[in-house]
Design a protein around this motif. Structure first.
Motif, PDB file in Angstrom:
ATOM      1  N   LEU A 143       0.787  -1.227   0.000  1.00 45.44           N
ATOM      2  CA  LEU A 143       0.000   0.000   0.000  1.00 45.44           C
ATOM      3  C   LEU A 143       0.825   1.286   0.000  1.00 45.44           C
ATOM      4  N   ALA A 144       2.112   1.199   0.339  1.00 42.33           N
ATOM      5  CA  ALA A 144       2.892   2.406   0.610  1.00 42.33           C
ATOM      6  C   ALA A 144       2.841   3.428  -0.525  1.00 42.33           C
ATOM      7  N   GLN A 145       3.038   2.959  -1.758  1.00 43.56           N
ATOM      8  CA  GLN A 145       3.131   3.902  -2.873  1.00 43.56           C
ATOM      9  C   GLN A 145       1.769   4.420  -3.337  1.00 43.56           C
ATOM     10  N   PHE A 146       0.689   3.901  -2.759  1.00 41.40           N
ATOM     11  CA  PHE A 146      -0.648   4.322  -3.178  1.00 41.40           C
ATOM     12  C   PHE A 146      -1.305   5.274  -2.188  1.00 41.40           C
ATOM     13  N   MET A 147      -0.720   5.439  -1.016  1.00 43.86           N
ATOM     14  CA  MET A 147      -1.279   6.344  -0.022  1.00 43.86           C
ATOM     15  C   MET A 147      -1.275   7.775  -0.558  1.00 43.86           C
ATOM     16  N   ASP A 148      -2.360   8.499  -0.268  1.00 42.48           N
ATOM     17  CA  ASP A 148      -2.539   9.820  -0.860  1.00 42.48           C
ATOM     18  C   ASP A 148      -3.482  10.624   0.036  1.00 42.48           C
ATOM     19  N   ASP A 149      -3.552  11.918  -0.213  1.00 41.37           N
ATOM     20  CA  ASP A 149      -4.474  12.775   0.531  1.00 41.37           C
ATOM     21  C   ASP A 149      -5.897  12.703  -0.007  1.00 41.37           C
ATOM     22  N   ASN A 150      -6.058  12.073  -1.153  1.00 45.40           N
ATOM     23  CA  ASN A 150      -7.365  12.003  -1.798  1.00 45.40           C
ATOM     24  C   ASN A 150      -7.972  10.616  -1.659  1.00 45.40           C
TER      25      ASN A 150
END
Length: 349
Positions: A11-18
């Motif tokens: 999941l690390a590279q997919f975490m986002d503010d949106n």
């Protein structure tokens, strides 16, 4: 032989503010909708309260239950960032301070102590969650001497691995108490970046049984290391697996050091699974043949393709490569009951 589990996604590279990438629930729903069966979870405070997970079985049961409710399993927890901070050379203090909480910034000793406790907490949390493997980085005290100029003084490498082992042994012992393996991602920038350095660290830790490997072939392409033969050498240590692709295309102007270029401009660069040069068909065959009990976890770090497309395509890519390990031989139909006297006749004895 053993069938590899998957598909799963880191999941690390997919975490986002949106949304849906800004919450655990959103990420779980997204991954499940795409067809993933597992998630590798970075121990970021926005996803998991690591301190509470280490202290409370109730918290862990509820956390695991939430993920299971989406039809997903936890493959491993990850402390890549905290593991990195267990051993930081002063030359990198300013940049790696970005990975530390505010109260540790500018204080390397406090940062190392915080990171060490974080990784220990991840061991306890892993045990409470029913996990037997954990993903992390080793950190690095020697990487700045990788291409030695001026030459390395005699004894420097031995001292470096001795210090690295000294920092990790209390952590490894705690993992042993929890019954969880530490899977170091063998990675450029880490003191554990190939087979030789893994063996050096293993020796420095007195062959600690919790020292294991997160195998990611993309890093070996960039080093021009035989990633297939690597499995032959170290399959017994491979307890975690990243499905990430890469390519190496040197020119008359640039090679493996990259000329300080951005990722897309480098000779060696990461790609989405199937877009690079990694022979995943042989990798899945080898890991299955050796009975490696691992999840196939897609990691996206492509410098060209979007993460959304990489994630969508990654599901089918992994599904198409997982081999259902056979439980019978193709020529069993031609067999017969064992008759020792007949065997003697066949051998003429």
């Amino acid at each position: 032989m053993k069938t590899i589990k998957g598909p799963a996604v880191f999941l690390a590279q997919f975490m986002d503010d949106n949304a849906p990438f800004n919450s655990l629930d959103g990420l779980c729903q997204w991954a499940s909708d795409l067809g993933y069966k597992g998630i590798q979870i970075p121990t970021d405070p926005s996803l998991i309260d690591l301190g509470k997970a280490a202290e409370s079985q109730t918290y862990c049961d509820e956390f695991k239950g939430k993920i299971n409710s989406y039809g997903l399993e936890i493959t491993e927890l990850s402390t890549h960032l905290q593991g990195q901070l267990v051993a930081v050379h002063p030359a990198y203090d300013i940049m790696f301070d970005n990975f530390a909480p505010n109260h540790c910034k500018g204080n390397p000793k406090a940062r190392t102590e915080w990171a060490t406790q974080q990784v220990k907490d991840a061991a306890t949390a892993s045990r409470r969650l029913g996990l037997n493997a954990h993903a992390t980085f080793s950190g690095s005290l020697l990487w700045h001497t990788m291409h030695p100029w001026p030459q390395r003084p005699d004894g420097l490498v031995e001292m470096g691995f001795g210090e690295l082992a000294k920092r990790w042994l209390p952590i490894l012992n705690h993992f042993d108490e929890q019954g969880v393996d530490v899977c170091y991602e063998i990675h450029p920038g880490e003191d554990l970046h190939d087979g030789v350095t893994f063996e050096r660290f293993l020796e420095a830790t007195n062959n600690h049984k919790r020292v294991n490997i997160l195998y990611d072939p993309s890093h070996f392409v960039l080093q021009q290391l035989d990633y297939i033969e690597y499995i032959d050498h170290y399959h017994e240590f491979i307890k975690a697996f990243h499905v990430k692709d890469s390519e190496f295309k040197p020119t008359g102007k640039k090679g493996m050091f990259g000329g300080y270029g951005d990722w897309k401009d480098r000779a060696g660069r990461y790609r989405s699974p199937g877009d690079g040069q990694v022979d995943f068909k042989t990798i899945f065959t080898k890991l299955t043949e050796y009975g490696c009990d691992v999840w196939a976890v897609m990691e996206w770090e492509c410098c060209i393709k979007s993460p959304e497309q990489g994630a969508r395509e990654g599901v089918k890519f992994i599904q198409d490569h997982i081999i259902e390990a056979t439980e019978k031989r193709f020529d069993d139909f031609a067999g017969a009951d064992v008759d020792k006297e007949q065997l003697r006749k066949i051998l003429g004895i």
